[in-house]
Enzyme design. Structure first.
Site, PDB file in Angstrom:
ATOM      1  N   ASP A  21       0.822  -1.220   0.000  1.00 14.62           N
ATOM      2  CA  ASP A  21       0.000   0.000   0.000  1.00 14.62           C
ATOM      3  C   ASP A  21       0.857   1.273   0.000  1.00 14.62           C
ATOM      4  O   ASP A  21       1.965   1.294   0.511  1.00 14.62           O
ATOM      5  CB  ASP A  21      -0.916  -0.014   1.234  1.00 14.62           C
ATOM      6  CG  ASP A  21      -2.054   0.972   1.081  1.00 14.62           C
ATOM      7  OD1 ASP A  21      -2.370   1.360  -0.066  1.00 14.62           O
ATOM      8  OD2 ASP A  21      -2.642   1.362   2.111  1.00 14.62           O
ATOM      9  N   HIS A  38       2.554   2.835  -9.023  1.00 12.62           N
ATOM     10  CA  HIS A  38       2.253   1.404  -9.228  1.00 12.62           C
ATOM     11  C   HIS A  38       3.417   0.708  -9.924  1.00 12.62           C
ATOM     12  O   HIS A  38       3.769  -0.419  -9.601  1.00 12.62           O
ATOM     13  CB  HIS A  38       0.968   1.240 -10.036  1.00 12.62           C
ATOM     14  CG  HIS A  38      -0.253   1.707  -9.299  1.00 12.62           C
ATOM     15  ND1 HIS A  38      -0.484   1.411  -7.976  1.00 12.62           N
ATOM     16  CD2 HIS A  38      -1.320   2.460  -9.700  1.00 12.62           C
ATOM     17  CE1 HIS A  38      -1.626   1.952  -7.588  1.00 12.62           C
ATOM     18  NE2 HIS A  38      -2.149   2.606  -8.610  1.00 12.62           N
ATOM     19  N   LEU A 132      11.948 -19.765  -2.289  1.00 14.40           N
ATOM     20  CA  LEU A 132      10.826 -19.004  -1.738  1.00 14.40           C
ATOM     21  C   LEU A 132       9.574 -19.155  -2.599  1.00 14.40           C
ATOM     22  O   LEU A 132       9.664 -19.152  -3.829  1.00 14.40           O
ATOM     23  CB  LEU A 132      11.212 -17.516  -1.708  1.00 14.40           C
ATOM     24  CG  LEU A 132      10.101 -16.545  -1.294  1.00 14.40           C
ATOM     25  CD1 LEU A 132      10.166 -16.271   0.211  1.00 14.40           C
ATOM     26  CD2 LEU A 132      10.213 -15.215  -2.035  1.00 14.40           C
TER      27      LEU A 132
HETATM   28  C1  IPE Z   1      -1.529   0.154  -3.372  1.00 17.81           C
HETATM   29  O1  IPE Z   1      -1.302   1.512  -3.460  1.00 17.81           O
HETATM   30  C2  IPE Z   1      -1.718  -0.514  -4.710  1.00 17.81           C
HETATM   31  C3  IPE Z   1      -3.086  -0.967  -4.968  1.00 17.81           C
HETATM   32  C4  IPE Z   1      -4.069  -0.906  -4.132  1.00 17.81           C
HETATM   33  C5  IPE Z   1      -3.341  -1.518  -6.265  1.00 17.81           C
HETATM   34  P1  IPE Z   1      -2.510   2.529  -3.535  1.00 17.81           P
HETATM   35  O2  IPE Z   1      -2.905   2.704  -4.954  1.00 17.81           O
HETATM   36  O3  IPE Z   1      -3.603   2.119  -2.640  1.00 17.81           O
HETATM   37  O4  IPE Z   1      -1.825   3.846  -3.005  1.00 17.81           O
HETATM   38  P2  IPE Z   1      -2.440   4.860  -1.963  1.00 17.81           P
HETATM   39  O5  IPE Z   1      -2.851   4.069  -0.766  1.00 17.81           O
HETATM   40  O6  IPE Z   1      -3.596   5.537  -2.651  1.00 17.81           O
HETATM   41  O7  IPE Z   1      -1.317   5.797  -1.671  1.00 17.81           O
HETATM   42  C1  IPE Z   2      -5.314  -2.652  -0.032  1.00 15.89           C
HETATM   43  O1  IPE Z   2      -5.022  -1.312  -0.260  1.00 15.89           O
HETATM   44  C2  IPE Z   2      -5.243  -3.425  -1.309  1.00 15.89           C
HETATM   45  C3  IPE Z   2      -3.927  -3.539  -1.897  1.00 15.89           C
HETATM   46  C4  IPE Z   2      -2.822  -3.014  -1.453  1.00 15.89           C
HETATM   47  C5  IPE Z   2      -3.862  -4.339  -3.086  1.00 15.89           C
HETATM   48  P1  IPE Z   2      -6.150  -0.238  -0.539  1.00 15.89           P
HETATM   49  O2  IPE Z   2      -5.473   1.059  -0.736  1.00 15.89           O
HETATM   50  O3  IPE Z   2      -7.045  -0.717  -1.633  1.00 15.89           O
HETATM   51  O4  IPE Z   2      -6.975  -0.291   0.826  1.00 15.89           O
HETATM   52  P2  IPE Z   2      -7.856   0.821   1.534  1.00 15.89           P
HETATM   53  O5  IPE Z   2      -8.842   1.324   0.526  1.00 15.89           O
HETATM   54  O6  IPE Z   2      -6.926   1.897   1.984  1.00 15.89           O
HETATM   55  O7  IPE Z   2      -8.486   0.111   2.680  1.00 15.89           O
HETATM   56 MG    MG Z   3      -4.049   2.415  -0.693  1.00 13.61          MG
END
Ligand code: IPE
Ligand code: IPE
Ligand code: MG
Length: 244
Positions: A21, A38, A132
């Site tokens: 995240d 990403h 792994l």
């Molecule tokens: C995690 O990073 C990747 C996915 C959920 C696909 P985010 O896209 O959630 O990045 P933030 O949390 O908005 O910074």
């Molecule tokens: C969780 O992150 C999903 C992934 C990292 C793939 P999100 O960014 O989607 O989660 P929320 O919305 O903050 O809970």
């Molecule tokens: Mg996120």
């Protein structure tokens, strides 16, 4: 972070899970589009998988796309759906070198046939590896996973293979995507959020949880080691009493 002698003394978790995240916020801080985050986030899977393999971790589960992430803007979802192809191209050689076996957990009902082919090809090409296990959770949701397990068991009841009183927690566990993996020891969520967001809810029953502020694209081997050092300070009681 680890000293030479640390590795011998430390208890290395067999199965670590990470919620990948903070990609969007990492990019925003650099005045870049979320998709750049990403991209860097995917590249970091390679770095951390290799680090985990060098530390002797047996399985690493990474949460890359959730069943809820489809609700994001179409452009972002489209970009994220290109990542399995990128992953295959960029990681092939390194993962071979480190004998890393890749598996995927998640729904197979919503992905494009092209992505399903990529996932299958990666799985098949790496299935005999002994290093792994990298479990990539893609279109993964824990509630769907548990619901699917319940459906499989319900079918067995319907066909009189078993009766409802035969159903055990072990049976549910055996029907989860992760049934072949060691028990989850440590679940890490970077980015500052303190929630599980539908990740490994069953498997996390007695996992140690570790939250840190760093965004996933910046999460380094040092951060992984810091989590393992913290894990070693925990007193895992599993409902029993403290060891004397
Ligand atoms: C995690 O990073 C990747 C996915 C959920 C696909 P985010 O896209 O959630 O990045 P933030 O949390 O908005 O910074
Ligand atoms: C969780 O992150 C999903 C992934 C990292 C793939 P999100 O960014 O989607 O989660 P929320 O919305 O903050 O809970
Ligand atoms: Mg996120």
């Amino acid at each position: 972070m680890f000293k030479n002698t640390d590795k011998e003394k430390l208890n290395i978790p067999q199965h670590i899970a990470i919620i990948l995240d903070g990609n969007g916020r990492w990019a925003k801080k650099r005045h870049m589009p979320r998709t750049y985050g990403h991209q860097r986030g995917v590249e970091n899977i390679k770095t951390i998988a290799i680090a985990a393999s060098e530390l002797g971790v047996k399985a690493l589960s990474v949460y890359a796309f959730s069943t809820e992430n489809w609700s994001r803007p179409k452009d972002e979802v489209d970009f994220l759906m290109k990542l399995p192809g990128e992953f295959e191209k960029k990681f092939k050689d390194d993962f071979k070198k480190y004998d890393i076996k890749v598996m995927f957990s998640g729904r197979k009902t919503h992905l494009s046939s092209q992505n399903l082919e990529i996932l299958e090809r990666i799985t098949n090409n790496t299935k005999d590896r002994k290093g792994l296990v990298l479990n990539i959770c893609f279109d993964y949701g824990s509630q769907t996973e548990i619901t699917e397990a319940v459906k499989i068991i319900a079918e067995k009841v319907k066909s009189n293979e078993i009766s409802p009183s035969d159903i055990t927690a072990q049976m549910v566990e055996d029907n989860l995507y992760t049934s072949e993996l060691p028990k989850l020891d440590l679940l890490i969520r970077p980015s500052g959020e303190v929630r599980l967001s539908n990740f490994l809810l069953w498997q996390a029953a007695y996992a140690e949880l570790y939250f840190c502020k760093v965004y996933w694209p910046a999460f380094s081997k040092k951060d992984l080691e810091a989590a393992i050092i913290d894990f070693n300070k925990r007193d895992r009681r599993f409902g029993g009493l403290k060891k004397r």
